[in-house]
Design an enzyme around this catalytic site. Structure first.
Site, mmCIF file in Angstrom:
data_model
loop_
_atom_site.group_PDB
_atom_site.id
_atom_site.type_symbol
_atom_site.label_atom_id
_atom_site.label_comp_id
_atom_site.label_asym_id
_atom_site.label_seq_id
_atom_site.Cartn_x
_atom_site.Cartn_y
_atom_site.Cartn_z
ATOM 1 N N ILE A 62 39.196 33.398 41.854
ATOM 2 C CA ILE A 62 39.420 34.729 42.406
ATOM 3 C C ILE A 62 38.801 35.783 41.496
ATOM 4 C CG2 ILE A 62 41.680 35.052 41.267
ATOM 5 C CD1 ILE A 62 42.653 36.256 44.010
ATOM 6 N N CYS A 63 38.391 36.889 42.087
ATOM 7 C CA CYS A 63 37.932 38.066 41.342
ATOM 8 C C CYS A 63 38.439 39.286 42.104
ATOM 9 C CB CYS A 63 36.412 38.073 41.179
ATOM 10 S SG CYS A 63 35.489 38.306 42.714
ATOM 11 N N ARG A 64 37.820 40.404 41.933
ATOM 12 C CA ARG A 64 38.281 41.625 42.608
ATOM 13 C C ARG A 64 38.099 41.535 44.121
ATOM 14 N NH1 ARG A 64 36.027 46.417 44.388
ATOM 15 N NH2 ARG A 64 37.417 48.197 44.328
ATOM 16 N N GLY A 66 35.633 38.958 45.671
ATOM 17 C CA GLY A 66 35.079 37.684 46.132
ATOM 18 C C GLY A 66 33.639 37.425 45.747
ATOM 19 N N VAL A 90 41.403 39.749 44.735
ATOM 20 C CA VAL A 90 42.669 40.419 44.434
ATOM 21 C C VAL A 90 42.915 41.576 45.395
ATOM 22 C CG1 VAL A 90 43.937 41.720 42.670
ATOM 23 C CG2 VAL A 90 42.664 39.675 42.023
#
Length: 105
Positions: A62-64, A66, A90
């Site tokens: 996961i990141c901010r 995608g 997120v």
């Protein structure tokens, strides 16, 4: 890139079963809010820390939003990790009104 993806709803279900979640954002972003239980390995460190990521079973990245996580998944899959990108990151997790942790650990 074409890496497999998972929604935040599917991620929540997998986390209830003990899923491994790797967050590839930067430390400051992670401190501001993260999926509870996620492990921080910033994208720039993924290649040097790949040994910390399990090769048995799926790993959800996961990141901010995608984008960085898709890049990490692409690399991890070449290293034998069954990595799945969390669609929307997120931001999607927050939009789904799920809880996050804040602060440093």
């Amino acid at each position: 890139m074409g890496v497999p993806e998972i929604s935040v709803d599917e991620l929540a279900s997998q986390m209830a079963l003990g899923a491994v979640v790797v967050d590839v954002r930067e430390q400051v972003e992670w401190d501001e809010g993260r999926v509870k239980g996620s492990r921080l390995i910033p994208l720039g460190e993924v290649a040097t820390r790949v040994g910390e990521i399990p090769t048995q079973g799926p790993v959800y990245v996961i990141c901010r939003s995608g984008v960085r996580s898709a890049e990490a998944c692409d690399y991890l899959r070449t290293q034998g990790v069954d990595a799945f990108n969390v669609t929307g990151g997120v931001l999607a997790w927050l939009e789904s009104e799920r809880d996050i942790e804040c602060g440093t650990r």
